[in-house]
Design a protein around this motif. Structure first.
Motif, short mmCIF file in Angstrom:
data_model
loop_
_atom_site.label_atom_id
_atom_site.label_comp_id
_atom_site.label_asym_id
_atom_site.label_seq_id
_atom_site.Cartn_x
_atom_site.Cartn_y
_atom_site.Cartn_z
N ARG A 12 0.83 -1.22 0.00
CA ARG A 12 0.00 0.00 0.00
C ARG A 12 0.85 1.26 0.00
O ARG A 12 0.41 2.32 -0.44
CB ARG A 12 -0.93 -0.02 1.21
N GLY A 13 2.05 1.16 0.59
CA GLY A 13 2.97 2.30 0.51
C GLY A 13 2.59 3.48 1.36
O GLY A 13 2.90 4.63 1.01
N SER A 14 1.99 3.24 2.54
CA SER A 14 1.60 4.41 3.34
C SER A 14 2.82 5.18 3.83
O SER A 14 2.77 6.41 3.96
CB SER A 14 0.68 4.02 4.50
N ASN A 15 3.92 4.49 4.09
CA ASN A 15 5.14 5.22 4.48
C ASN A 15 5.72 6.00 3.31
O ASN A 15 6.23 7.11 3.48
CB ASN A 15 6.18 4.25 5.06
N ALA A 87 10.27 1.11 2.09
CA ALA A 87 9.01 1.45 2.77
C ALA A 87 8.03 0.30 2.54
O ALA A 87 7.28 0.30 1.57
CB ALA A 87 8.46 2.77 2.24
N GLY A 88 8.12 -0.71 3.42
CA GLY A 88 7.29 -1.89 3.23
C GLY A 88 7.72 -2.68 2.02
O GLY A 88 6.91 -3.29 1.34
N ILE A 108 12.30 1.50 7.46
CA ILE A 108 11.47 1.69 8.65
C ILE A 108 11.02 0.31 9.12
O ILE A 108 10.60 -0.51 8.30
CB ILE A 108 10.26 2.62 8.38
N HIS A 109 11.18 0.08 10.41
CA HIS A 109 10.85 -1.24 10.96
C HIS A 109 9.91 -1.04 12.16
O HIS A 109 10.17 -0.19 13.01
CB HIS A 109 12.14 -1.96 11.41
N PRO A 110 8.83 -1.85 12.22
CA PRO A 110 7.83 -1.60 13.27
C PRO A 110 8.15 -2.24 14.62
O PRO A 110 7.35 -2.99 15.18
CB PRO A 110 6.54 -2.19 12.66
N LEU A 171 1.77 2.51 13.10
CA LEU A 171 1.90 3.00 11.72
C LEU A 171 1.79 4.53 11.66
O LEU A 171 2.53 5.19 10.93
CB LEU A 171 0.84 2.34 10.83
N GLU A 174 5.02 5.74 12.55
CA GLU A 174 6.00 5.48 11.48
C GLU A 174 6.01 6.64 10.50
O GLU A 174 7.07 7.09 10.06
CB GLU A 174 5.65 4.18 10.74
C1 GRF Z 1 5.15 -0.92 7.86
O1 GRF Z 1 4.65 -1.36 9.09
C2 GRF Z 1 6.65 -0.92 7.89
O2 GRF Z 1 7.17 -0.63 9.13
C3 GRF Z 1 6.98 -2.34 7.53
O3 GRF Z 1 6.02 -2.71 6.58
C4 GRF Z 1 4.84 -1.90 6.75
C5 GRF Z 1 4.62 -1.24 5.42
O4 GRF Z 1 3.51 -0.42 5.38
N1 GRF Z 1 8.35 -2.42 7.11
P1 GRF Z 1 3.28 0.61 4.19
O5 GRF Z 1 3.38 -0.18 2.88
O6 GRF Z 1 4.32 1.68 4.29
O7 GRF Z 1 1.90 1.13 4.39
#
Ligand code: GRF
Length: 188
Positions: A12-15, A87-88, A108-110, A171, A174
């Protein structure tokens, strides 16, 4: 001169969206060169395209890993990329790719690294009885989720939290953390 950042996504690429939105601020020290994905159908790619960002998709299916990564690497370089932000992006990078971008790939790591490297971070934090979870931005090295941490944000684990409810709150952090940590990193 703004730092030129390419973003790799798988979903989805929200980051990625958070980084792209931060980059629209004239004061932001980075700009986005390219959004690339191993999944041609990744929803984040459609968002990027719709928002005027350059995109690239290369499925790894049927390709030797080195060839797949060479295609990603060329697309990043052709777009003038200096830094790579994961980013994901759900694929492990080869040591060779990491070496070619040494010290210039961030992720980025959760979880609050060094805790909970790898997958299922939220469930593992809940199962361990932790009261604080969070997220980390770190440099990517050959060791999974192992490079220097550039920034972290903490998120309380609330009674009754499930992996999903916790993931939703982490998130949101993040998105704030990634833009801030990346800006500090490229401006250092
Ligand atoms: C996020 O939780 C990130 O930390 C992890 O994968 C997820 C990706 O989410 N590495 P998004 O695609 O950025 O919405």
């Amino acid at each position: 001169m703004k730092a030129k950042v390419g973003i790799l996504i798988s979903g989805r690429g929200s980051n990625m969206i958070a980084l792209a939105e931060a980059a629209r601020d004239p004061a932001c020290p980075f700009k986005i060169t390219l959004v690339a994905s191993d999944k041609p159908e990744a929803p984040g790619l459609a968002w990027a395209r719709d928002h005027g960002l350059r995109t690239f998709a290369q499925s790894p299916k049927g390709l030797p890993k080195a060839e797949y990564e060479a295609a990603i690497d060329s697309a990043l370089r052709a777009a003038g990329t200096e830094y790579v932000a994961l980013a994901g992006y759900m694929r492990l990078l080869t040591d060779d790719f990491v070496a070619r971008w040494r010290g210039r790939i961030v992720n980025i790591h959760p979880s609050l690294l060094p805790k909970y490297k790898g997958l299922d971070t939220h469930q593992r934090a809940i199962d361990a009885g932790d009261t604080i979870a969070g997220c980390s931005v770190h440099i990517v090295t050959e060791e999974l989720d192992g490079g220097d941490v550039l920034g972290q944000a903490e998120v309380p684990i609330l009674p009754g939290d499930t992996a999903d409810t916790l993931a939703t709150r982490v998130l949101a952090e993040e998105h704030r953390l990634y833009a801030r940590a990346l800006a500090d990193f490229v401006a250092r």
